[in-house]
Scaffold this motif. Structure first.
Motif, PDB file in Angstrom:
ATOM      1  N   SER B 575       8.336  -8.366 -37.594  1.00  0.00           N
ATOM      2  CA  SER B 575       8.535  -9.387 -36.560  1.00  0.00           C
ATOM      3  C   SER B 575       9.626 -10.386 -36.929  1.00  0.00           C
ATOM      4  CB  SER B 575       7.224 -10.119 -36.292  1.00  0.00           C
ATOM      5  OG  SER B 575       6.713 -10.592 -37.517  1.00  0.00           O
ATOM      6  N   VAL B 576       9.919 -10.497 -38.230  1.00  0.00           N
ATOM      7  CA  VAL B 576      10.966 -11.448 -38.628  1.00  0.00           C
ATOM      8  C   VAL B 576      12.233 -10.703 -39.016  1.00  0.00           C
ATOM      9  CG1 VAL B 576       9.390 -13.262 -39.391  1.00  0.00           C
ATOM     10  CG2 VAL B 576      10.035 -11.427 -40.969  1.00  0.00           C
ATOM     11  N   GLN B 577      13.318 -11.437 -38.925  1.00  0.00           N
ATOM     12  CA  GLN B 577      14.606 -10.852 -39.319  1.00  0.00           C
ATOM     13  C   GLN B 577      15.093 -11.555 -40.573  1.00  0.00           C
ATOM     14  OE1 GLN B 577      16.566  -8.384 -38.688  1.00  0.00           O
ATOM     15  NE2 GLN B 577      15.319  -7.569 -37.024  1.00  0.00           N
ATOM     16  N   PRO B 631      12.893  -9.090 -48.668  1.00  0.00           N
ATOM     17  CA  PRO B 631      13.622  -8.650 -47.479  1.00  0.00           C
ATOM     18  C   PRO B 631      14.150  -7.220 -47.657  1.00  0.00           C
ATOM     19  CG  PRO B 631      14.924 -10.230 -48.709  1.00  0.00           C
ATOM     20  CD  PRO B 631      13.603 -10.151 -49.399  1.00  0.00           C
ATOM     21  N   ILE B 632      13.926  -6.413 -46.654  1.00  0.00           N
ATOM     22  CA  ILE B 632      14.325  -5.006 -46.761  1.00  0.00           C
ATOM     23  C   ILE B 632      15.797  -4.844 -46.431  1.00  0.00           C
ATOM     24  CG2 ILE B 632      14.021  -2.748 -45.647  1.00  0.00           C
ATOM     25  CD1 ILE B 632      11.104  -3.424 -45.383  1.00  0.00           C
TER      26      ILE B 632
END
Lengths: 216, 636
Positions: B575-577, B631-632
């Motif tokens: 849901s997050v960037q 973070p991916i």
């Protein structure tokens, strides 16, 4: 009815440790314990062992060659590869040559016994990493080789592999796919066999591509 | 300029001159010594029926223009006497039987009548019987004796007085000289080739139509090349003329034949002129452009006018102007060729120009004898002048064709070579790039490996050494340190594995490494990593740091938490960037973990910061939860 076993390990401390562990196993009987491939060859000829426990890197070469050689014997002996740190790429090479099992060098007595039991009962160990590699191997050659359905992975085997690659144990896989423990273990052994056939076909295909063998 | 060039320039001229000298008859052949000549004279509307009187043979300037007024039923009539002694070698065996058919005795010999020029529609009557209508027995076009040939059958001829009548419809005619002779076999043997012309003209016509279609096809594909249109039209008209003249059937009136011939010639010469210009790459502004179109328009207009005016008594002057125009175009063409060949010095150009000039000279000769009172003792000579330029024209066409093919082949070869060279260049560039990339990857991996070993195993061993130096070495400590080193070494090896960048499989590998430790410590382990989606990619060095953090957390739980269960779960927070990989390690132990106090916890936070993530620790009496977020989407 104990299984005639040959141990090939060049490091004497480790060999002694393995000898001690094997002495505790009632199902196996150590007939020869050697440190070189040449000695192993001689021992195989004279004792015809049914189980080989092999270290791969030896002073006189890589035991993968030996694994290929013994595939021509009848009956084909069971092969367990000894692996340091689970460097699974070399284990994978050994499986492609015909090995069905592997054991880590630092395994304890319990793990050793379990692995031997598993092998003799028709199963095979597999790690997440090996499962990932096997998956990759089959995917990479999908559609390239003329594989019959018998030689390619079945849907069940594929599911099993995927779950194992995620780190699940046999028990968990069995629960997820509603399969018995032994079925999973035999699946894994089957997958290894297919991988071996697969790699042999790939070798043939490569040789054809280079013009070493005639097509058709 | 070398000798060969002079030879080249002279060759067509010499060949044509030789052909003319050998084959063009300069003399009036023997008519058997019994020539009868008629001189046509100008007649007017008032004397609509004028007898033509036999007169002496004129060997010199032997023609006269005859303008006939427009009137129906116009006739030219000649009364002539045949000699009495007419039973010579040529008399027919059955002359006796034949003589009974007519009044008076006839020798039974066929006579030949030549009319130098005949045009328009006509009828030829001999002693009241029609013997020819609109077309002669055959045409004979070469030499001074060119013109229409009529055979006067012996059975219609009387000994003594005979009457020959030429009836025209409303066409004005220039008949030229009439020649009548007895020894026609000799003449006919000479003309035998031209008898065959009757059939040749049919084949000629077929060939001309085919050629016209071919040239028209070329024009349709290459509209810029106008000359092919002119060639096509001219040759088509020539085909129509051939089909109409000499063929053993009547297609159209003689009058139309004449017009079409002129039309064909005009357009063909115009096309040649264009072709010459194009071939010579001549861009002289005077003749190009609107002047060009205006000239062509004038030419066509004149021809149309000729068609209309031919109904009147003024045929000759437009026809002559037309001929003079052709002459002018021809001279212009020759000038262009000459200029070009002078500049180009190409054998083909030399030959073409020379042949063209030769043909032009013969054409000038023909126009002069037809259109002016001049006479040089020859008949029409253009037929001798045409083969050489036509042959050269064909040769140049073939040459251009093969040249184009050769050019195309050369271009193809060059293109192939260039493509191959480019491919080789690209391949080597690709290879270099790959090698560079490989070297870069190798060097960065080597650096990473050194750093990883230094961070993990190195640190452990150094600390172990320090303990040994201080004499504080306990078997348990050593075992723990070695175990930790081995585990870390395995993580490093796992991170080098090519499947190690797939978080799903890497987590599976981690689980297999860690689970035995947890189990050995008597704890229960619960893993929930299956919820991660497939196809995630995280660089192996980031995964390695994650595993070290997780390992630290698990070790903390084992050593300090007095827990029964440790659960490890991973999920993706989309849901997050950027997307986050969230890993939670929680236990049901006593809690009390504080970042400030524990070096291990600080270490975890530092490692997380290194890979752009963060660690949250939530420790209470009901247990501790370490939450790692990575973070991916960054780097990779």
């Amino acid at each position: 009815m104990s299984i005639k076993t040959l141990l090939l390990e060049d490091e004497s401390e480790t060999r002694k440790w393995f000898e001690a562990r094997l002495a505790e196993c009632v199902r196996v009987r150590l007939v020869a314990s050697v440190g070189t491939i040449a000695a192993a060859r001689r021992a195989i000829t004279s004792f015809a062992p049914e189980l080989l426990i092999l270290d791969l890197k030896l002073p006189d070469g890589n035991a993968i060659e030996l694994i290929r050689e013994v595939q021509l014997r009848t009956p084909v002996p069971e092969i367990m590869v000894v692996s340091v740190f689970g460097d699974e790429k070399s284990v994978l090479g050994a499986i492609e040559a015909g090995a069905q099992s592997y054991i880590l060098k630092d395994a304890n007595a319990e793990e050793m016994r379990k692995a031997i039991d598993q092998l003799l009962d028709g199963g095979a160990p597999i790690s997440a990493s090996i499962a990932g590699h096997v998956l990759k191997r089959f995917r990479a050659t999908a559609g390239q080789l003329a594989i019959t359905p018998v030689e390619s992975l079945s849907e069940r085997e594929l599911q099993t592999l995927k779950l194992i690659a995620r780190g699940m144990s046999y028990e968990e896989v069995g629960a997820a796919l509603s399969l018995r423990y032994h079925t999973i273990a035999s699946y894994v052994k089957q997958i290894y066999r297919k991988l071996e056939v697969h790699s042999r076909m790939q070798a043939v295909e490569r040789a054809r591509g280079m013009g070493l063998i005639d097509r058709g | 300029m070398n000798t060969y060039r002079y030879l080249r320039l002279l060759l067509p001229l010499l060949i044509t001159a030789a052909v003319v000298a050998l084959f063009a008859p300069r003399f009036v052949p023997d008519f058997g010594g019994e020539l009868l000549g008629f001189e046509a004279r100008k007649i007017t509307r008032q004397d609509a029926e004028i007898p033509l009187h036999a007169s002496e043979v004129q060997r010199g300037k032997s023609w006269i223009l005859v303008y006939l007024p427009k009137a129906e039923g116009l006739r030219l009539q000649a009364d002539f006497d045949l000699p009495q002694s007419d039973s010579g070698a040529d008399s027919r065996a059955d002359s006796g039987a034949e003589s009974g058919t007519s009044n008076g005795a006839n020798a039974g010999t066929d006579y030949l009548l030549r009319i130098e020029r005949i045009s328009g529609n006509f009828e030829l009557w001999l002693n009241g019987a029609l013997i020819a209508k609109n077309r002669p027995t055959y045409w004979f076009l070469s030499g001074k004796l060119s013109g229409a040939r009529f055979i006067l059958p012996g059975k219609l001829l009387h000994s003594g007085s005979n009457q020959l009548q030429l009836r025209f419809d409303a066409r004005p005619v220039d008949l030229g000289v009439f020649v009548l002779g007895a020894k026609i076999r000799k003449l006919m043997a000479q003309d035998s080739l031209h008898e065959r012309r009757n059939w040749f003209s049919v084949f000629n016509a077929a060939g001309a139509f085919t050629l016209a279609a071919l040239l028209g096809g070329i024009f349709l594909r290459r509209k810029a090349a106008h000359e092919y249109l002119y060639f096509a039209l001219g040759i088509f008209a020539w085909g129509v003329y051939s089909a109409g003249v000499g063929a053993p059937y009547v297609l159209m009136s003689n009058h139309w034949n004449q017009l079409i011939l002129h039309w064909a010639l005009a357009i063909f010469v115009w096309g040649m002129s264009h072709f010459a210009r194009r071939y010579c790459a001549d861009r002289s502004a005077v003749i190009e452009g609107w002047v060009n179109r205006l000239t062509l328009g004038a030419l066509i207009g004149l021809l149309l006018a000729a068609c209309v005016l031919s109904e009147s008594e003024f045929l000759e002057w437009p026809m002559n102007i037309h001929r003079l125009l052709l002459l002018l175009i021809g001279i212009d063409m020759a000038a262009v060729f000459l200029r070009f060949c002078w500049r180009q010095r190409v054998p083909a150009a030399d030959l073409t120009a020379s042949a063209q000039i030769t043909a032009l000279m013969l054409g000038v000769h023909d126009v002069l004898i037809f259109a002016t009172p001049l006479d040089f003792g020859f008949g029409s000579l253009i037929a001798y002048g045409l083969p050489v330029p036509l042959f050269i024209f064909g040769y140049i066409l073939a040459e251009r064709f093969t040249q184009s093919l050769a050019e195309a082949e050369t271009l193809n070869r060059e293109l192939d070579a260039r493509v191959m060279q480019k491919t080789r260049e690209l391949e080597s560039a690709q290879q270099e790039r790959e090698q560079l990339l490989q070297a870069q990857t190798l060097s960065s991996e080597r650096e990473r490996l050194m750093r990883d070993v230094h961070d993990g195993v190195g640190g452990q061993l150094v600390s172990l050494l320090a303990q040994a130096d201080r004499g504080q070495l306990h078997a348990g400590n050593v075992r723990d340190a070695l175990d930790a080193s081995l585990t870390d070494l395995r993580f490093i090896i796992d991170s080098l594995d090519e499947v190690g960048s797939d978080p799903l499989i890497a987590l599976g590998m981690f689980r297999q490494r860690v689970q035995p430790q947890i189990t050995r410590a008597g704890l229960h382990a619960s893993f929930t990593t299956n919820t991660l989606p497939e196809g995630l990619v995280l660089p192996p060095e980031k995964l390695l740091q994650c595993f070290r953090i997780m390992q630290e957390a698990v070790q903390n739980t084992i050593k300090h938490a007095f827990a029964k269960t440790v659960s490890i779960s991973a999920r993706c927070v989309p849901s997050v960037q950027p997307e986050l990989l969230e890993i939670a390690i929680s236990d049901d132990g006593c809690g009390g973990a504080q970042v400030a106090s524990g070096r291990g916890l600080q270490n975890m936070a530092a490692r997380a910061a290194q890979i752009g993530g963060c660690v949250e620790i939530d420790s209470s009496a009901s247990g501790t939860r370490v939450l790692l977020r990575v973070p991916i989407d960054c780097g990779g």
